[in-house]
Design an enzyme around this catalytic site. Structure first.
Site, PDB file in Angstrom:
ATOM      1  N   ARG A 112       5.289   3.443   8.866  1.00 43.83           N
ATOM      2  CA  ARG A 112       6.137   2.519   8.088  1.00 43.83           C
ATOM      3  C   ARG A 112       5.950   2.727   6.581  1.00 43.83           C
ATOM      4  NH1 ARG A 112       9.008  -0.930  10.974  1.00 43.83           N
ATOM      5  NH2 ARG A 112       8.163  -1.671  12.956  1.00 43.83           N
ATOM      6  N   ASN A 113       4.705   2.964   6.173  1.00 39.03           N
ATOM      7  CA  ASN A 113       4.462   3.277   4.753  1.00 39.03           C
ATOM      8  C   ASN A 113       5.255   4.502   4.338  1.00 39.03           C
ATOM      9  OD1 ASN A 113       2.738   1.212   4.303  1.00 39.03           O
ATOM     10  ND2 ASN A 113       0.863   2.442   4.313  1.00 39.03           N
ATOM     11  N   LEU A 150      -2.759  -0.512   5.549  1.00 38.97           N
ATOM     12  CA  LEU A 150      -3.704   0.595   5.719  1.00 38.97           C
ATOM     13  C   LEU A 150      -5.120   0.109   6.033  1.00 38.97           C
ATOM     14  CD1 LEU A 150      -2.643   3.266   3.078  1.00 38.97           C
ATOM     15  CD2 LEU A 150      -2.317   3.281   5.550  1.00 38.97           C
ATOM     16  N   GLY A 207      -0.201  -5.199   1.205  1.00 34.84           N
ATOM     17  CA  GLY A 207      -1.340  -4.318   0.923  1.00 34.84           C
ATOM     18  C   GLY A 207      -2.412  -4.368   2.001  1.00 34.84           C
ATOM     19  N   LEU A 208      -2.034  -4.868   3.176  1.00 35.46           N
ATOM     20  CA  LEU A 208      -3.028  -4.959   4.253  1.00 35.46           C
ATOM     21  C   LEU A 208      -2.851  -3.870   5.310  1.00 35.46           C
ATOM     22  CD1 LEU A 208      -3.316  -8.790   4.946  1.00 35.46           C
ATOM     23  CD2 LEU A 208      -5.127  -7.271   4.189  1.00 35.46           C
ATOM     24  N   ARG A 254      -2.749  -2.212  -3.714  1.00 36.42           N
ATOM     25  CA  ARG A 254      -1.444  -1.553  -3.829  1.00 36.42           C
ATOM     26  C   ARG A 254      -1.421  -0.846  -5.170  1.00 36.42           C
ATOM     27  NH1 ARG A 254       2.026  -6.654  -3.276  1.00 36.42           N
ATOM     28  NH2 ARG A 254      -0.031  -7.550  -3.607  1.00 36.42           N
ATOM     29  N   HIS A 285      -7.084 -15.129  -3.054  1.00 37.00           N
ATOM     30  CA  HIS A 285      -6.426 -14.684  -4.281  1.00 37.00           C
ATOM     31  C   HIS A 285      -4.942 -14.399  -4.022  1.00 37.00           C
ATOM     32  CE1 HIS A 285      -5.247 -11.623  -7.249  1.00 37.00           C
ATOM     33  NE2 HIS A 285      -5.853 -12.481  -8.062  1.00 37.00           N
ATOM     34  N   TYR A 308       7.903   4.399   1.364  1.00 38.15           N
ATOM     35  CA  TYR A 308       7.696   5.060   0.071  1.00 38.15           C
ATOM     36  C   TYR A 308       8.401   6.411  -0.045  1.00 38.15           C
ATOM     37  CZ  TYR A 308       4.349   1.304  -0.275  1.00 38.15           C
ATOM     38  OH  TYR A 308       3.787   0.068  -0.302  1.00 38.15           O
ATOM     39  N   GLY A 317       4.877  -4.564   0.506  1.00 40.25           N
ATOM     40  CA  GLY A 317       4.086  -5.296   1.500  1.00 40.25           C
ATOM     41  C   GLY A 317       2.952  -6.045   0.833  1.00 40.25           C
TER      42      GLY A 317
END
Ligand SMILES: Nc1ncnc2c1ncn2[C@@H]1O[C@H](COP(=O)(O)OP(=O)(O)OP(=O)(O)O)[C@@H](O)[C@H]1O
Ligand SMILES: [Mg+2]
Length: 438
Positions: free
Chosen positions: A336-337, A400, A397-398, A384, A225, A341, A395
């Site tokens: 990094r997140n 975490l 969304g992988l 996300r 997807h 954020y 990113g």
């Protein structure tokens, strides 16, 4: 291959064991009879012989006749006192045919419905002989009992065979159904024995496999997807590059999407790498403080660009057993997140503490946090929250989910909570305790 049923095997084994034990007990009881019961009968014969001798001595032939008639009446048969040659001391008839051949001094014979017992006196002068009729029971007297015993035993053996084999059958058909692709089947058992254990072991295995296969399927679906939109954009950009006058802008767009695809593929490779190391091959002692130092060192530049600073607190010497690189990447993804954020010019706090058997790494930022209902879902692949999705430069969304897989592989947990302002992500890892620590 034709299946040889365990039912018959178990049933036959039980019947054989029962028959052999029956024969063994029969032999033992025969032996017991000759060792303990027969001597008692011998002594009873001797008592009767001595009684006859005494009757002869005190009452003569008449006395002996009465004594023998008494015995005949009581024991229902003919009893004789014979001299050493077999002559009846009452009638004078020769009954030597009853006596056993020399040198035997006693005999106990059953033939033609007669039971003939002979016993010689200690001094060898007399023989006591008894000729009794043994009632021979009709064959039907005992046959029903035998049938009853055989039937009941056969039935019990069959029930025992069914009791052992049926659950194995059930487990086998459950495993077969699982093998056919029905991942949800489980063995229903409350048994506490080895068969129950077998069922439970299978259930555990099935549970793990189902989880793995389902998550793998979901991941594959998510990956395809996620790949679809950058690929569609690429196709569109290529078309644009061909037709539009501003080829440079189109090429820039193509480059951006290629970069995005490249990093997506790198993340996918990473996530499968984490998955592919379930036994934690190459596990080593890893100092948590070292990982933090390394990650903070790597991320500092990134933080500075955004005017943020990373503050590390907690000086514990915790050591965990595991793969250093996987752990480093897990912590790095979280840090990094936090940087990504966080609002500009704020602090990101990283702390390491110990609690009982665990080492706890906490990363806290002052950003917007995550909607409460998404706190667990942010660990799912490609998830996300809307703002992150909408933002450019977000990113894939992988991050975490990679961190979660790595932490779980180390038997740890990872969770996030809102701390207003910001988000706190907590990684808990089991510490290496005791003498292993040097
Ligand atoms: N510290 C944070 N503050 C606010 N939201 C966060 C924070 N960390 C994660 N999130 C949210 O959780 C989502 C999932 O995070 P994850 O690290 O898995 O993906 P990502 O950062 O978007 O992409 P990637 O890490 O793959 O580059 C993010 O998109 C973001 O919406
Ligand atoms: Mg991330």
């Amino acid at each position: 291959m034709r299946l040889k049923s365990l039912y018959y095997g178990t049933f036959l084994a039980m019947v054989t064991i029962l028959s052999l034990s029956f024969l063994a007990f029969h032999a033992i009881s025969d032996r017991m009879q000759t060792m303990t019961i027969d001597p008692i009968f011998d002594r009873a014969d001797e008592v009767q012989l001595e009684g006859g001798r005494a009757a002869l001595q005190t009452g003569g032939a008449k006395g002996l006749k009465d004594y023998m008639a008494g015995l005949d009446r009581i024991f229902n048969g003919s009893h004789y006192l014979l001299d050493a040659h077999g002559t009846d001391m009452v009638t004078g008839i020769n009954r030597a045919a009853l006596l056993p051949p020399a040198p035997a001094t006693k005999s106990r014979i059953q033939s033609h419905g007669h039971s003939i017992i002979t016993h010689r006196s200690q001094d060898g002068l007399y023989w006591f002989a008894a000729d009794g009729r043994v009632p021979r029971p009709h064959i039907w007297t005992f046959l029903p009992y035998y049938f009853l015993v055989i039937g009941a035993t056969g039935m019990l053996c069959w029930l025992a065979a069914v009791g052992v084999v049926s659950p194995i059958h059930r487990i086998a058909s459950t495993i077969a159904a699982f093998g056919q692709g029905d991942l949800s089947v489980r063995v229903q058992t409350k048994r506490q024995d080895e068969i129950g254990q077998l069922g439970r072991s299978f259930n555990q295995m099935a549970e793990r496999l189902e989880r793995l296969i389902v998550s793998e399927r979901r991941l594959l679906g998510d990956i395809s997807h996620e790949l679809r939109s950058p690929l569609a954009r690429l196709k569109f950009a290529v078309k644009l590059a061909r037709t539009s006058s501003d080829a440079k802008a189109a090429l820039d767009r193509i480059e951006r999407d290629v970069d995005r695809l490249t990093s997506l593929v790198a993340d996918i490779v990473e996530i499968t790498f984490v998955e592919g190391d379930p036994a934690l091959q190459g596990a080593a002692m890893v100092r948590v403080a070292d990982i933090i130092d390394e990650v903070v060192g790597d991320c500092n530049v990134e933080a500075e660009i955004r005017g943020c600073r990373i503050e590390v607190t907690g000086q514990v010497a915790s050591t965990v057993l595991g793969n250093r690189e996987l752990l480093r990447r897990a912590v790095e993804n979280v840090v990094r997140n936090a940087i990504r954020y966080s609002p500009e010019k704020t602090a990101i706090r990283v702390s390491v503490t110990e609690k009982e058997r665990d080492a706890i790494i906490e990363v806290r930022d002052e950003g917007p946090g995550v909607p409460e209902d998404a706190l667990t879902r942010i660990f799912d692949p490609f998830f996300r929250v809307e703002e992150a999705r909408a933002a450019t430069g977000g990113g894939s969304g992988l991050g975490l989910s990679i961190a979660k897989r790595a932490v779980q592989l180390h038997l740890g947990t990872i969770a996030a909570e809102n701390v207003y302002p910001g988000l706190r992500v907590q990684i808990t890892l089991p510490r290496v305790m005791g003498p292993l620590l040097h």
